[in-house]
Design a protein around this motif. Structure first.
Motif, PDB file in Angstrom:
ATOM      1  N   GLU A   1     -74.493  39.995 -66.015  1.00  0.00           N
ATOM      2  CA  GLU A   1     -74.468  39.333 -65.305  1.00  0.00           C
ATOM      3  C   GLU A   1     -73.107  38.075 -64.512  1.00  0.00           C
ATOM      4  O   GLU A   1     -72.535  38.092 -63.237  1.00  0.00           O
ATOM      5  CB  GLU A   1     -75.306  37.552 -65.583  1.00  0.00           C
ATOM      6  CG  GLU A   1     -75.871  36.929 -64.209  1.00  0.00           C
ATOM      7  CD  GLU A   1     -76.133  35.581 -64.505  1.00  0.00           C
ATOM      8  OE1 GLU A   1     -76.635  34.460 -63.827  1.00  0.00           O
ATOM      9  OE2 GLU A   1     -76.478  36.069 -65.712  1.00  0.00           O
ATOM     10  N   GLN A   2     -72.411  38.508 -65.474  1.00  0.00           N
ATOM     11  CA  GLN A   2     -70.643  37.335 -65.228  1.00  0.00           C
ATOM     12  C   GLN A   2     -70.354  38.761 -64.340  1.00  0.00           C
ATOM     13  O   GLN A   2     -68.702  38.456 -63.927  1.00  0.00           O
ATOM     14  CB  GLN A   2     -70.808  37.189 -66.212  1.00  0.00           C
ATOM     15  CG  GLN A   2     -69.951  35.756 -66.686  1.00  0.00           C
ATOM     16  CD  GLN A   2     -69.311  36.634 -68.480  1.00  0.00           C
ATOM     17  OE1 GLN A   2     -69.467  37.000 -69.132  1.00  0.00           O
ATOM     18  NE2 GLN A   2     -69.302  34.447 -69.065  1.00  0.00           N
ATOM     19  N   ARG A   3     -70.274  39.876 -64.942  1.00  0.00           N
ATOM     20  CA  ARG A   3     -69.676  41.170 -63.493  1.00  0.00           C
ATOM     21  C   ARG A   3     -70.008  40.772 -62.320  1.00  0.00           C
ATOM     22  O   ARG A   3     -69.601  42.182 -61.253  1.00  0.00           O
ATOM     23  CB  ARG A   3     -69.659  42.514 -64.118  1.00  0.00           C
ATOM     24  CG  ARG A   3     -69.348  42.563 -65.593  1.00  0.00           C
ATOM     25  CD  ARG A   3     -67.851  41.159 -66.290  1.00  0.00           C
ATOM     26  NE  ARG A   3     -67.351  42.895 -65.323  1.00  0.00           N
ATOM     27  CZ  ARG A   3     -66.185  42.702 -65.032  1.00  0.00           C
ATOM     28  NH1 ARG A   3     -65.625  41.401 -65.858  1.00  0.00           N
ATOM     29  NH2 ARG A   3     -64.671  43.805 -64.733  1.00  0.00           N
ATOM     30  N   LEU A   4     -71.756  40.482 -61.129  1.00  0.00           N
ATOM     31  CA  LEU A   4     -71.455  40.296 -60.332  1.00  0.00           C
ATOM     32  C   LEU A   4     -70.916  40.106 -59.886  1.00  0.00           C
ATOM     33  O   LEU A   4     -70.488  38.587 -59.890  1.00  0.00           O
ATOM     34  CB  LEU A   4     -72.920  40.112 -60.254  1.00  0.00           C
ATOM     35  CG  LEU A   4     -74.462  40.130 -60.837  1.00  0.00           C
ATOM     36  CD1 LEU A   4     -75.701  39.865 -60.848  1.00  0.00           C
ATOM     37  CD2 LEU A   4     -74.522  41.875 -60.405  1.00  0.00           C
ATOM     38  N   PRO A   5     -70.325  40.421 -58.278  1.00  0.00           N
ATOM     39  CA  PRO A   5     -70.020  39.643 -57.169  1.00  0.00           C
ATOM     40  C   PRO A   5     -70.034  38.184 -56.949  1.00  0.00           C
ATOM     41  O   PRO A   5     -71.958  38.353 -56.809  1.00  0.00           O
ATOM     42  CB  PRO A   5     -69.951  40.760 -55.811  1.00  0.00           C
ATOM     43  CG  PRO A   5     -70.787  41.851 -56.216  1.00  0.00           C
ATOM     44  CD  PRO A   5     -71.548  41.824 -57.779  1.00  0.00           C
ATOM     45  N   ALA A   6     -69.345  37.471 -56.614  1.00  0.00           N
ATOM     46  CA  ALA A   6     -70.479  36.572 -56.411  1.00  0.00           C
ATOM     47  C   ALA A   6     -70.909  35.961 -54.969  1.00  0.00           C
ATOM     48  O   ALA A   6     -72.007  35.731 -55.080  1.00  0.00           O
ATOM     49  CB  ALA A   6     -68.866  35.417 -55.617  1.00  0.00           C
TER      50      ALA A   6
END
Length: 182
Positions: free
Chosen positions: A161-166
């Protein structure tokens, strides 16, 4: 102990994983975004896999310490009381991780903390397995798999989830509404 009884006792911890996977799968079939799906998976994993299994272990160690000692292949010990409350702490953290206000970083931290305890337990199970031929259902099989998988999956989901684009932070229908009003 016959094979069927051994298999059932050994596999029981996997029930919580199956519950989490089934619940998350059903709930994410129509997720509006990848982030929403990941959050749903994290909540189900936190509540069902880590939270409920940890509460189950808390109750088992407090209510049936002799049964638990036998299932693990040990004699009863005062440390079982401490293990019960360590599992209670995992459950409390898991339920926090499942809250809507929990951040991916919080979930990642909770996964790491769970890993510190559960991976340490897994190392102990493997040691007892090879050093003392302890093949009791509470030492090998399902419990060993859950000790490894519960924190690993929790860490992976939070990391993902942290790696998903903004841009994934807002679900597509909400983005469309925002663009319409801009």
């Amino acid at each position: 102990m016959d094979t069927v009884t051994y298999t059932l006792k050994s596999a029981f911890p996997l029930f919580w994983i199956l519950l989490a996977v089934a619940g998350a799968f059903v709930r994410t079939r129509r997720s509006p975004s990848q982030r929403a799906a990941l959050q749903t998976w994290q909540r189900w994993w936190a509540v069902a896999a880590l939270g409920c299994s940890s509460l189950w272990m808390t109750a088992a160690f407090l209510i049936g310490p002799d049964t638990m000692a036998d299932a693990i292949g040990f004699t009863r010990s005062p440390f079982q009381f401490e293990i019960a409350f360590a599992n209670l702490a995992l459950a409390v953290m898991a339920f926090r991780a499942a809250s809507r206000s929990a951040t991916p970083r919080e979930r990642l931290t909770i996964g790491i903390v769970a890993g510190m305890f559960l991976w340490g337990a897994a190392i102990g199970h493997v040691y007892q397995w090879f050093a003392h031929a302890d093949h009791q259902p509470g030492n090998t099989g399902g419990v060993l798999a859950t000790d490894i998988l519960l924190p690993a999956v929790m860490i992976f989901l939070a990391w993902r989830e942290q790696r998903l684009p903004a841009a994934e932070a807002v679900a597509p229908p909400v983005r469309a509404q925002l663009a319409k009003h801009a």
